[in-house]
Design an enzyme around this catalytic site. Structure first.
Site, PDB file in Angstrom:
ATOM      1  N   GLY A  81       0.840  -1.206   0.000  1.00 31.82           N
ATOM      2  CA  GLY A  81       0.000   0.000   0.000  1.00 31.82           C
ATOM      3  C   GLY A  81       0.866   1.243   0.000  1.00 31.82           C
ATOM      4  O   GLY A  81       0.611   2.196   0.736  1.00 31.82           O
ATOM      5  N   SER A  96       1.252   3.339  -2.434  1.00 33.58           N
ATOM      6  CA  SER A  96       0.856   4.313  -3.454  1.00 33.58           C
ATOM      7  C   SER A  96       0.256   5.604  -2.892  1.00 33.58           C
ATOM      8  O   SER A  96       0.203   6.616  -3.598  1.00 33.58           O
ATOM      9  CB  SER A  96      -0.162   3.663  -4.406  1.00 33.58           C
ATOM     10  OG  SER A  96      -1.191   3.031  -3.671  1.00 33.58           O
ATOM     11  N   ARG A  97      -0.199   5.565  -1.649  1.00 35.22           N
ATOM     12  CA  ARG A  97      -0.922   6.725  -1.097  1.00 35.22           C
ATOM     13  C   ARG A  97      -0.662   6.826   0.395  1.00 35.22           C
ATOM     14  O   ARG A  97      -0.197   5.869   1.022  1.00 35.22           O
ATOM     15  CB  ARG A  97      -2.442   6.540  -1.260  1.00 35.22           C
ATOM     16  CG  ARG A  97      -2.948   6.710  -2.647  1.00 35.22           C
ATOM     17  CD  ARG A  97      -4.468   6.652  -2.676  1.00 35.22           C
ATOM     18  NE  ARG A  97      -5.002   5.321  -2.457  1.00 35.22           N
ATOM     19  CZ  ARG A  97      -5.995   5.046  -1.608  1.00 35.22           C
ATOM     20  NH1 ARG A  97      -6.525   5.995  -0.872  1.00 35.22           N
ATOM     21  NH2 ARG A  97      -6.451   3.812  -1.497  1.00 35.22           N
ATOM     22  N   VAL A 140      -2.697  -7.698  -1.970  1.00 41.24           N
ATOM     23  CA  VAL A 140      -2.044  -8.490  -0.908  1.00 41.24           C
ATOM     24  C   VAL A 140      -2.965  -9.535  -0.282  1.00 41.24           C
ATOM     25  O   VAL A 140      -2.493 -10.421   0.426  1.00 41.24           O
ATOM     26  CB  VAL A 140      -1.425  -7.605   0.211  1.00 41.24           C
ATOM     27  CG1 VAL A 140      -0.302  -6.741  -0.318  1.00 41.24           C
ATOM     28  CG2 VAL A 140      -2.488  -6.774   0.917  1.00 41.24           C
ATOM     29  N   ASN A 184       1.702  -2.377   5.395  1.00 42.78           N
ATOM     30  CA  ASN A 184       0.939  -1.144   5.602  1.00 42.78           C
ATOM     31  C   ASN A 184      -0.421  -1.152   4.919  1.00 42.78           C
ATOM     32  O   ASN A 184      -1.336  -0.454   5.359  1.00 42.78           O
ATOM     33  CB  ASN A 184       1.781   0.032   5.071  1.00 42.78           C
ATOM     34  CG  ASN A 184       0.970   1.294   4.899  1.00 42.78           C
ATOM     35  OD1 ASN A 184       0.665   1.984   5.863  1.00 42.78           O
ATOM     36  ND2 ASN A 184       0.574   1.594   3.655  1.00 42.78           N
ATOM     37  N   SER A 221      -3.256  -0.222  14.398  1.00 37.10           N
ATOM     38  CA  SER A 221      -4.036   0.992  14.662  1.00 37.10           C
ATOM     39  C   SER A 221      -4.296   1.057  16.158  1.00 37.10           C
ATOM     40  O   SER A 221      -4.364   0.017  16.825  1.00 37.10           O
ATOM     41  CB  SER A 221      -5.382   0.905  13.937  1.00 37.10           C
ATOM     42  OG  SER A 221      -6.273   1.888  14.448  1.00 37.10           O
ATOM     43  N   TYR A 230     -12.695  -3.828  11.482  1.00 31.40           N
ATOM     44  CA  TYR A 230     -11.387  -3.167  11.378  1.00 31.40           C
ATOM     45  C   TYR A 230     -10.587  -3.357  12.672  1.00 31.40           C
ATOM     46  O   TYR A 230      -9.415  -3.750  12.636  1.00 31.40           O
ATOM     47  CB  TYR A 230     -11.608  -1.679  11.100  1.00 31.40           C
ATOM     48  CG  TYR A 230     -10.342  -0.874  10.942  1.00 31.40           C
ATOM     49  CD1 TYR A 230      -9.575  -0.965   9.785  1.00 31.40           C
ATOM     50  CD2 TYR A 230      -9.911  -0.007  11.950  1.00 31.40           C
ATOM     51  CE1 TYR A 230      -8.410  -0.217   9.636  1.00 31.40           C
ATOM     52  CE2 TYR A 230      -8.759   0.745  11.813  1.00 31.40           C
ATOM     53  CZ  TYR A 230      -8.015   0.639  10.654  1.00 31.40           C
ATOM     54  OH  TYR A 230      -6.853   1.379  10.509  1.00 31.40           O
ATOM     55  N   ALA A 250     -10.879  -5.652  14.925  1.00 29.84           N
ATOM     56  CA  ALA A 250     -10.478  -7.063  15.099  1.00 29.84           C
ATOM     57  C   ALA A 250      -9.282  -7.396  14.211  1.00 29.84           C
ATOM     58  O   ALA A 250      -8.348  -8.079  14.648  1.00 29.84           O
ATOM     59  CB  ALA A 250     -11.651  -7.978  14.771  1.00 29.84           C
ATOM     60  N   LYS A 303      -6.993  -5.351  13.197  1.00 27.33           N
ATOM     61  CA  LYS A 303      -5.799  -4.651  13.693  1.00 27.33           C
ATOM     62  C   LYS A 303      -5.315  -5.251  15.020  1.00 27.33           C
ATOM     63  O   LYS A 303      -4.114  -5.257  15.306  1.00 27.33           O
ATOM     64  CB  LYS A 303      -6.097  -3.152  13.833  1.00 27.33           C
ATOM     65  CG  LYS A 303      -6.353  -2.459  12.499  1.00 27.33           C
ATOM     66  CD  LYS A 303      -5.119  -2.520  11.599  1.00 27.33           C
ATOM     67  CE  LYS A 303      -5.305  -1.795  10.289  1.00 27.33           C
ATOM     68  NZ  LYS A 303      -4.089  -1.808   9.458  1.00 27.33           N
TER      69      LYS A 303
HETATM   70  P1  NAP Z   1      -5.182   5.034   2.539  1.00 27.35           P
HETATM   71  O1  NAP Z   1      -4.759   6.436   2.324  1.00 27.35           O
HETATM   72  O2  NAP Z   1      -6.606   4.663   2.345  1.00 27.35           O
HETATM   73  O3  NAP Z   1      -4.251   4.092   1.627  1.00 27.35           O
HETATM   74  C1  NAP Z   1      -4.449   2.710   1.642  1.00 27.35           C
HETATM   75  C2  NAP Z   1      -3.317   2.044   0.899  1.00 27.35           C
HETATM   76  O4  NAP Z   1      -3.534   0.620   0.957  1.00 27.35           O
HETATM   77  C3  NAP Z   1      -3.279   2.423  -0.573  1.00 27.35           C
HETATM   78  O5  NAP Z   1      -1.952   2.559  -0.974  1.00 27.35           O
HETATM   79  C4  NAP Z   1      -3.937   1.222  -1.263  1.00 27.35           C
HETATM   80  O6  NAP Z   1      -3.430   0.963  -2.575  1.00 27.35           O
HETATM   81  C5  NAP Z   1      -3.479   0.090  -0.348  1.00 27.35           C
HETATM   82  N1  NAP Z   1      -4.331  -1.086  -0.477  1.00 27.35           N
HETATM   83  C6  NAP Z   1      -5.655  -1.216  -0.199  1.00 27.35           C
HETATM   84  N2  NAP Z   1      -6.074  -2.461  -0.484  1.00 27.35           N
HETATM   85  C7  NAP Z   1      -4.980  -3.124  -0.954  1.00 27.35           C
HETATM   86  C8  NAP Z   1      -4.764  -4.447  -1.409  1.00 27.35           C
HETATM   87  N3  NAP Z   1      -5.775  -5.353  -1.464  1.00 27.35           N
HETATM   88  N4  NAP Z   1      -3.517  -4.793  -1.818  1.00 27.35           N
HETATM   89  C9  NAP Z   1      -2.498  -3.904  -1.775  1.00 27.35           C
HETATM   90  N5  NAP Z   1      -2.657  -2.636  -1.353  1.00 27.35           N
HETATM   91  C10 NAP Z   1      -3.872  -2.259  -0.948  1.00 27.35           C
HETATM   92  O7  NAP Z   1      -4.834   4.564   4.018  1.00 27.35           O
HETATM   93  P2  NAP Z   1      -3.766   5.117   5.085  1.00 27.35           P
HETATM   94  O8  NAP Z   1      -4.482   6.026   5.989  1.00 27.35           O
HETATM   95  O9  NAP Z   1      -2.527   5.557   4.405  1.00 27.35           O
HETATM   96  O10 NAP Z   1      -3.524   3.761   5.901  1.00 27.35           O
HETATM   97  C11 NAP Z   1      -2.366   2.976   5.782  1.00 27.35           C
HETATM   98  C12 NAP Z   1      -2.363   1.962   6.919  1.00 27.35           C
HETATM   99  O11 NAP Z   1      -2.402   2.659   8.175  1.00 27.35           O
HETATM  100  C13 NAP Z   1      -3.598   1.042   6.911  1.00 27.35           C
HETATM  101  O12 NAP Z   1      -3.227  -0.243   7.298  1.00 27.35           O
HETATM  102  C14 NAP Z   1      -4.486   1.672   7.956  1.00 27.35           C
HETATM  103  O13 NAP Z   1      -5.373   0.733   8.520  1.00 27.35           O
HETATM  104  C15 NAP Z   1      -3.468   2.176   8.961  1.00 27.35           C
HETATM  105  N6  NAP Z   1      -3.970   3.227   9.825  1.00 27.35           N
HETATM  106  C16 NAP Z   1      -4.406   4.405   9.324  1.00 27.35           C
HETATM  107  C17 NAP Z   1      -4.886   5.386  10.197  1.00 27.35           C
HETATM  108  C18 NAP Z   1      -5.389   6.726   9.719  1.00 27.35           C
HETATM  109  O14 NAP Z   1      -5.927   7.468  10.536  1.00 27.35           O
HETATM  110  N7  NAP Z   1      -5.216   7.085   8.457  1.00 27.35           N
HETATM  111  C19 NAP Z   1      -4.911   5.137  11.566  1.00 27.35           C
HETATM  112  C20 NAP Z   1      -4.457   3.911  12.041  1.00 27.35           C
HETATM  113  C21 NAP Z   1      -3.974   2.974  11.169  1.00 27.35           C
HETATM  114  P3  NAP Z   1      -4.140   1.525  -3.932  1.00 27.35           P
HETATM  115  O15 NAP Z   1      -4.394   2.986  -3.690  1.00 27.35           O
HETATM  116  O16 NAP Z   1      -3.104   1.288  -4.990  1.00 27.35           O
HETATM  117  O17 NAP Z   1      -5.378   0.728  -4.165  1.00 27.35           O
END
Ligand code: NAP
Length: 244
Positions: free
Chosen positions: A8, A10-11, A61, A87, A139, A152, A154, A156
């Site tokens: 993940g 890409s973003r 993944v 990630n 998380s 979600y 569960a 994490k």
């Molecule tokens: P995000 O901006 O929504 O980005 C999600 C990333 O995961 C994207 O790069 C997406 O790739 C990739 N992804 C989704 N499904 C996938 C799959 N099946 N195979 C491979 N890649 C996949 O999320 P984020 O906020 O950066 O979160 C990143 C991590 O941090 C996650 O595990 C999230 O649960 C955790 N987290 C986030 C927060 C928060 O507040 N943002 C808090 C706690 C934990 P594509 O765009 O290429 O589809």
């Protein structure tokens, strides 16, 4: 030169983690699922900025066969993986009784199965070399639970259990496994939250701000470094004090 794979990448948080590792001189495999163009642009710009090999690699993944192929491709293109950052993640808000079988499996498939498949694929090389680092992005909701995000939370919490058990199993091979538990981080994942809710979350955060992807990336770089060489099986909260 060490190689890192960021799922993940890409973003959002993953993108910042890729950038931080490239800055540190790592070769970076930027995994993406849907956003190929964004991942390719990122890999190119990191290669140009930091003079390190970076490549974008598509793979869902949650699909074991795709993960095996991705690791074969990475080994061929960049060499064996030294650091894996699990990630990739998805989230959604629903009442528990509205969660469908598909919602549950989709969430577990990416957040938990994905980390299992990638860790299993990365470990043989790490164990052979008697060196390697796995970082799971969990998380704070995996630590304390979030209402309307039971699936979600569960998934994490499962990552935290996986981190601790795997750290014990592969520690004797000098492979370290740790977890980062982010608080509220401003990425696309928070898009569905309105300003009022974000203000409330900010208000509940002792450091009185929401997190940035870079806050998480710096913690990941630290955990991968030799400065963290005696740290394994731990959950590092990066949450502004929201959960202590
Ligand atoms: P995000 O901006 O929504 O980005 C999600 C990333 O995961 C994207 O790069 C997406 O790739 C990739 N992804 C989704 N499904 C996938 C799959 N099946 N195979 C491979 N890649 C996949 O999320 P984020 O906020 O950066 O979160 C990143 C991590 O941090 C996650 O595990 C999230 O649960 C955790 N987290 C986030 C927060 C928060 O507040 N943002 C808090 C706690 C934990 P594509 O765009 O290429 O589809």
């Amino acid at each position: 030169m060490k190689t890192v794979v960021v799922t993940g990448g890409s973003r959002g948080i993953g993108e910042a983690i890729c950038a931080a590792f490239a800055r540190e001189g790592y070769a970076v495999a930027v995994n993406y699922n849907k956003n190929r163009e964004k991942a390719e642009k990122l890999a190119l710009s990191l290669s140009q900025s930091y003079g390190v090999p970076c490549t974008a690699i598509g793979c869902d993944v949650s699909d074991s066969a795709q993960v095996s192929k991705m690791f074969d491709d990475i080994e061929r293109l960049l060499g064996g993986v030294d650091v894996l950052v699990n990630n990739a993640g998805v989230s959604s808000q629903k009442l528990f009784t509205d969660i469908t079988d598909e919602d549950w499996r989709g969430c577990m498939g990416v957040n938990l199965d994905g980390a299992f498949f990638c860790s299993r694929a990365a470990l043989p090389h790490m164990i052979r070399r008697k060196s390697g680092v796995i970082i799971n992005i969990s998380s704070m909701w995996g630590q304390v639970g979030a209402s309307c995000e039971v699936h979600y939370s569960a998934s994490k919490a499962g990552l935290i259990g996986m981190t601790k058990a795997l750290a014990k199993e592969v520690g004797p091979s000098s492979v370290r496994v740790n977890c980062i538990a982010p608080g509220v981080i401003m990425t696309d994942m928070m898009k569905s939250f309105d300003e009022e809710t974000l203000d409330e979350l900010r208000g509940e955060t002792p450091l009185a701000r929401l997190g940035t992807p870079e806050d998480i990336a710096e913690a990941a770089v630290f955990l991968a470094s030799d400065k963290a060489s005696f740290i394994t099986g731990q959950v590092l909260g990066v949450n502004g004090g929201f959960v202590v």
